[in-house]
Write a protein that holds these residues in place. Structure first.
Motif, PDB file in Angstrom:
ATOM      1  N   TYR A 104       0.833  -1.195   0.000  1.00  0.00           N
ATOM      2  CA  TYR A 104       0.000   0.000   0.000  1.00  0.00           C
ATOM      3  C   TYR A 104       0.866   1.243   0.000  1.00  0.00           C
ATOM      4  O   TYR A 104       2.035   1.215   0.382  1.00  0.00           O
ATOM      5  CB  TYR A 104      -0.991   0.007   1.160  1.00  0.00           C
ATOM      6  N   SER A 105       0.243   2.321  -0.448  1.00  0.00           N
ATOM      7  CA  SER A 105       0.903   3.618  -0.493  1.00  0.00           C
ATOM      8  C   SER A 105      -0.110   4.670  -0.061  1.00  0.00           C
ATOM      9  O   SER A 105      -1.279   4.604  -0.448  1.00  0.00           O
ATOM     10  CB  SER A 105       1.396   3.906  -1.912  1.00  0.00           C
ATOM     11  N   VAL A 106       0.353   5.614   0.719  1.00  0.00           N
ATOM     12  CA  VAL A 106      -0.491   6.716   1.177  1.00  0.00           C
ATOM     13  C   VAL A 106       0.009   7.980   0.484  1.00  0.00           C
ATOM     14  O   VAL A 106       1.137   8.408   0.723  1.00  0.00           O
ATOM     15  CB  VAL A 106      -0.431   6.871   2.715  1.00  0.00           C
ATOM     16  N   LEU A 107      -0.824   8.560  -0.384  1.00  0.00           N
ATOM     17  CA  LEU A 107      -0.388   9.748  -1.105  1.00  0.00           C
ATOM     18  C   LEU A 107      -0.258  10.952  -0.186  1.00  0.00           C
ATOM     19  O   LEU A 107       0.645  11.757  -0.335  1.00  0.00           O
ATOM     20  CB  LEU A 107      -1.347  10.080  -2.252  1.00  0.00           C
ATOM     21  N   GLY A 108      -1.152  11.088   0.765  1.00  0.00           N
ATOM     22  CA  GLY A 108      -1.059  12.172   1.737  1.00  0.00           C
ATOM     23  C   GLY A 108      -0.923  13.540   1.096  1.00  0.00           C
ATOM     24  O   GLY A 108      -1.526  13.823   0.061  1.00  0.00           O
ATOM     25  N   HIS A 109      -0.098  14.369   1.688  1.00  0.00           N
ATOM     26  CA  HIS A 109       0.032  15.756   1.241  1.00  0.00           C
ATOM     27  C   HIS A 109       0.744  15.904  -0.096  1.00  0.00           C
ATOM     28  O   HIS A 109       0.676  16.967  -0.711  1.00  0.00           O
ATOM     29  CB  HIS A 109       0.726  16.586   2.324  1.00  0.00           C
ATOM     30  N   VAL A 110       1.393  14.860  -0.584  1.00  0.00           N
ATOM     31  CA  VAL A 110       2.043  14.910  -1.892  1.00  0.00           C
ATOM     32  C   VAL A 110       1.037  15.279  -2.975  1.00  0.00           C
ATOM     33  O   VAL A 110       1.333  16.017  -3.904  1.00  0.00           O
ATOM     34  CB  VAL A 110       2.709  13.554  -2.224  1.00  0.00           C
ATOM     35  N   GLN A 111      -0.175  14.768  -2.835  1.00  0.00           N
ATOM     36  CA  GLN A 111      -1.188  15.013  -3.869  1.00  0.00           C
ATOM     37  C   GLN A 111      -1.683  16.458  -3.883  1.00  0.00           C
ATOM     38  O   GLN A 111      -2.378  16.863  -4.794  1.00  0.00           O
ATOM     39  CB  GLN A 111      -2.352  14.044  -3.719  1.00  0.00           C
ATOM     40  N   ARG A 112      -1.308  17.255  -2.897  1.00  0.00           N
ATOM     41  CA  ARG A 112      -1.780  18.638  -2.839  1.00  0.00           C
ATOM     42  C   ARG A 112      -0.779  19.647  -3.384  1.00  0.00           C
ATOM     43  O   ARG A 112      -1.061  20.818  -3.464  1.00  0.00           O
ATOM     44  CB  ARG A 112      -2.110  19.013  -1.395  1.00  0.00           C
ATOM     45  N   GLY A 113       0.415  19.194  -3.727  1.00  0.00           N
ATOM     46  CA  GLY A 113       1.445  20.119  -4.180  1.00  0.00           C
ATOM     47  C   GLY A 113       1.441  20.277  -5.688  1.00  0.00           C
ATOM     48  O   GLY A 113       0.538  19.849  -6.378  1.00  0.00           O
ATOM     49  N   GLY A 114       2.489  20.919  -6.179  1.00  0.00           N
ATOM     50  CA  GLY A 114       2.667  21.033  -7.617  1.00  0.00           C
ATOM     51  C   GLY A 114       2.218  22.362  -8.190  1.00  0.00           C
ATOM     52  O   GLY A 114       1.537  23.148  -7.550  1.00  0.00           O
ATOM     53  N   SER A 115       2.629  22.574  -9.414  1.00  0.00           N
ATOM     54  CA  SER A 115       2.261  23.794 -10.131  1.00  0.00           C
ATOM     55  C   SER A 115       0.858  23.650 -10.700  1.00  0.00           C
ATOM     56  O   SER A 115       0.490  22.584 -11.178  1.00  0.00           O
ATOM     57  CB  SER A 115       3.241  24.041 -11.275  1.00  0.00           C
ATOM     58  N   PRO A 116       0.079  24.716 -10.673  1.00  0.00           N
ATOM     59  CA  PRO A 116      -1.273  24.636 -11.222  1.00  0.00           C
ATOM     60  C   PRO A 116      -1.254  24.376 -12.726  1.00  0.00           C
ATOM     61  O   PRO A 116      -0.372  24.844 -13.437  1.00  0.00           O
ATOM     62  CB  PRO A 116      -1.891  25.998 -10.915  1.00  0.00           C
ATOM     63  N   SER A 117      -2.233  23.633 -13.178  1.00  0.00           N
ATOM     64  CA  SER A 117      -2.372  23.358 -14.608  1.00  0.00           C
ATOM     65  C   SER A 117      -2.821  24.636 -15.317  1.00  0.00           C
ATOM     66  O   SER A 117      -3.271  25.597 -14.684  1.00  0.00           O
ATOM     67  CB  SER A 117      -3.404  22.247 -14.833  1.00  0.00           C
ATOM     68  N   VAL A 118      -2.727  24.634 -16.627  1.00  0.00           N
ATOM     69  CA  VAL A 118      -3.190  25.771 -17.426  1.00  0.00           C
ATOM     70  C   VAL A 118      -4.668  26.020 -17.148  1.00  0.00           C
ATOM     71  O   VAL A 118      -5.093  27.157 -16.936  1.00  0.00           O
ATOM     72  CB  VAL A 118      -2.952  25.519 -18.936  1.00  0.00           C
ATOM     73  N   ARG A 119      -5.451  24.953 -17.114  1.00  0.00           N
ATOM     74  CA  ARG A 119      -6.891  25.085 -16.856  1.00  0.00           C
ATOM     75  C   ARG A 119      -7.145  25.756 -15.510  1.00  0.00           C
ATOM     76  O   ARG A 119      -7.977  26.653 -15.398  1.00  0.00           O
ATOM     77  CB  ARG A 119      -7.557  23.713 -16.913  1.00  0.00           C
ATOM     78  N   ASP A 120      -6.430  25.313 -14.488  1.00  0.00           N
ATOM     79  CA  ASP A 120      -6.603  25.903 -13.158  1.00  0.00           C
ATOM     80  C   ASP A 120      -6.232  27.380 -13.146  1.00  0.00           C
ATOM     81  O   ASP A 120      -6.888  28.199 -12.494  1.00  0.00           O
ATOM     82  CB  ASP A 120      -5.772  25.162 -12.115  1.00  0.00           C
ATOM     83  N   ARG A 121      -5.197  27.738 -13.876  1.00  0.00           N
ATOM     84  CA  ARG A 121      -4.766  29.139 -13.911  1.00  0.00           C
ATOM     85  C   ARG A 121      -5.805  30.020 -14.612  1.00  0.00           C
ATOM     86  O   ARG A 121      -6.095  31.126 -14.163  1.00  0.00           O
ATOM     87  CB  ARG A 121      -3.417  29.256 -14.618  1.00  0.00           C
ATOM     88  N   VAL A 122      -6.375  29.501 -15.693  1.00  0.00           N
ATOM     89  CA  VAL A 122      -7.402  30.264 -16.420  1.00  0.00           C
ATOM     90  C   VAL A 122      -8.655  30.399 -15.563  1.00  0.00           C
ATOM     91  O   VAL A 122      -9.235  31.480 -15.447  1.00  0.00           O
ATOM     92  CB  VAL A 122      -7.709  29.609 -17.791  1.00  0.00           C
ATOM     93  N   ILE A 123      -9.071  29.308 -14.927  1.00  0.00           N
ATOM     94  CA  ILE A 123     -10.253  29.353 -14.065  1.00  0.00           C
ATOM     95  C   ILE A 123     -10.031  30.325 -12.910  1.00  0.00           C
ATOM     96  O   ILE A 123     -10.930  31.089 -12.543  1.00  0.00           O
ATOM     97  CB  ILE A 123     -10.625  27.943 -13.557  1.00  0.00           C
ATOM     98  N   ALA A 124      -8.839  30.320 -12.327  1.00  0.00           N
ATOM     99  CA  ALA A 124      -8.536  31.255 -11.233  1.00  0.00           C
ATOM    100  C   ALA A 124      -8.694  32.694 -11.707  1.00  0.00           C
ATOM    101  O   ALA A 124      -9.236  33.542 -10.979  1.00  0.00           O
ATOM    102  CB  ALA A 124      -7.125  31.018 -10.703  1.00  0.00           C
ATOM    103  N   SER A 125      -8.258  32.979 -12.920  1.00  0.00           N
ATOM    104  CA  SER A 125      -8.424  34.328 -13.475  1.00  0.00           C
ATOM    105  C   SER A 125      -9.898  34.668 -13.650  1.00  0.00           C
ATOM    106  O   SER A 125     -10.344  35.776 -13.317  1.00  0.00           O
ATOM    107  CB  SER A 125      -7.702  34.445 -14.824  1.00  0.00           C
ATOM    108  N   GLN A 126     -10.663  33.710 -14.152  1.00  0.00           N
ATOM    109  CA  GLN A 126     -12.106  33.928 -14.331  1.00  0.00           C
ATOM    110  C   GLN A 126     -12.797  34.136 -12.984  1.00  0.00           C
ATOM    111  O   GLN A 126     -13.654  35.016 -12.849  1.00  0.00           O
ATOM    112  CB  GLN A 126     -12.733  32.735 -15.058  1.00  0.00           C
ATOM    113  N   PHE A 127     -12.435  33.323 -11.991  1.00  0.00           N
ATOM    114  CA  PHE A 127     -13.025  33.458 -10.658  1.00  0.00           C
ATOM    115  C   PHE A 127     -12.690  34.816 -10.055  1.00  0.00           C
ATOM    116  O   PHE A 127     -13.544  35.479  -9.462  1.00  0.00           O
ATOM    117  CB  PHE A 127     -12.528  32.349  -9.727  1.00  0.00           C
TER     118      PHE A 127
END
Length: 179
Positions: A104-127
């Motif tokens: 087994y593997s526990v993703l934990g906080h690893v899954q919350r990191g990283g650079s935002p995707s292009v889609r996320d960046r565009v949506i953030a601008s719209q929001f």
């Protein structure tokens, strides 16, 4: 971004499961709503996805694993939302009831990191733009969101009182595809 990172990690573990011919349980960091676990499991080819919204039968899960093995499948991925139980607990249960070699593997906080995707960046601008419009209109106490691919605003009261429904058609699809 969060979901993309989860699927990337599932893909990496799937590679290991395949090369080592093992069953892996991946615990994902979703407590009360299983949508992200469902999407990650469906996209990642999980044989079983355990989410808080759906009760699971351990015997059914053992049968799914054994059925796959009977068809020559040498590896499996199980996604478990942390709100259901820990990957460690599930591994113990499956080892005892099915006598299967499980990791087994526990993703934990690893899954919350990283650079935002292009889609996320565009949506953030719209929001952000909609939030400014709402304030200029003289409204406060609003949350900005997306509904049917349109940016919308909601009253905070509605956000905190409405119950979210998981798409159980997707859950059923995940079960059908993993047979």
């Amino acid at each position: 971004t969060h979901l993309n990172l989860m699927v990337e990690e599932v893909d990496k573990i799937m590679d290991t499961a395949t090369t080592h011919e093992r069953t892996f349980i991946i615990e994902v960091m979703v407590r009360d709503a299983g949508d992200l676990a469902l999407w990650a499991g469906l996209a990642g080819g999980a044989v079983t996805i355990l989410i808080p919204e759906e009760k699971f039968d351990i015997d059914d899960n053992v049968e799914r694993l054994k059925s796959g093995t009977g068809r020559g499948k040498k590896h499996s991925i199980i996604i478990v939302a942390e709100g259901v139980m820990s990957a460690n607990e599930l591994a113990k249960i499956l080892r005892e009831t099915a006598d299967i070699d499980i990791r087994y593997s526990v993703l934990g906080h690893v899954q919350r990191g990283g650079s935002p995707s292009v889609r996320d960046r565009v949506i953030a601008s719209q929001f952000g733009a909609r939030a400014v419009e709402v304030l200029l209109e003289g409204h406060g106490g609003k949350a900005i969101g997306m509904q049917k691919h349109q940016v919308v605003d909601y009253s905070l009261e509605d956000v905190f009182t409405e119950h979210h429904e998981t798409d159980m058609k997707m859950y059923k699809l995940s079960q059908e595809l993993s047979i």
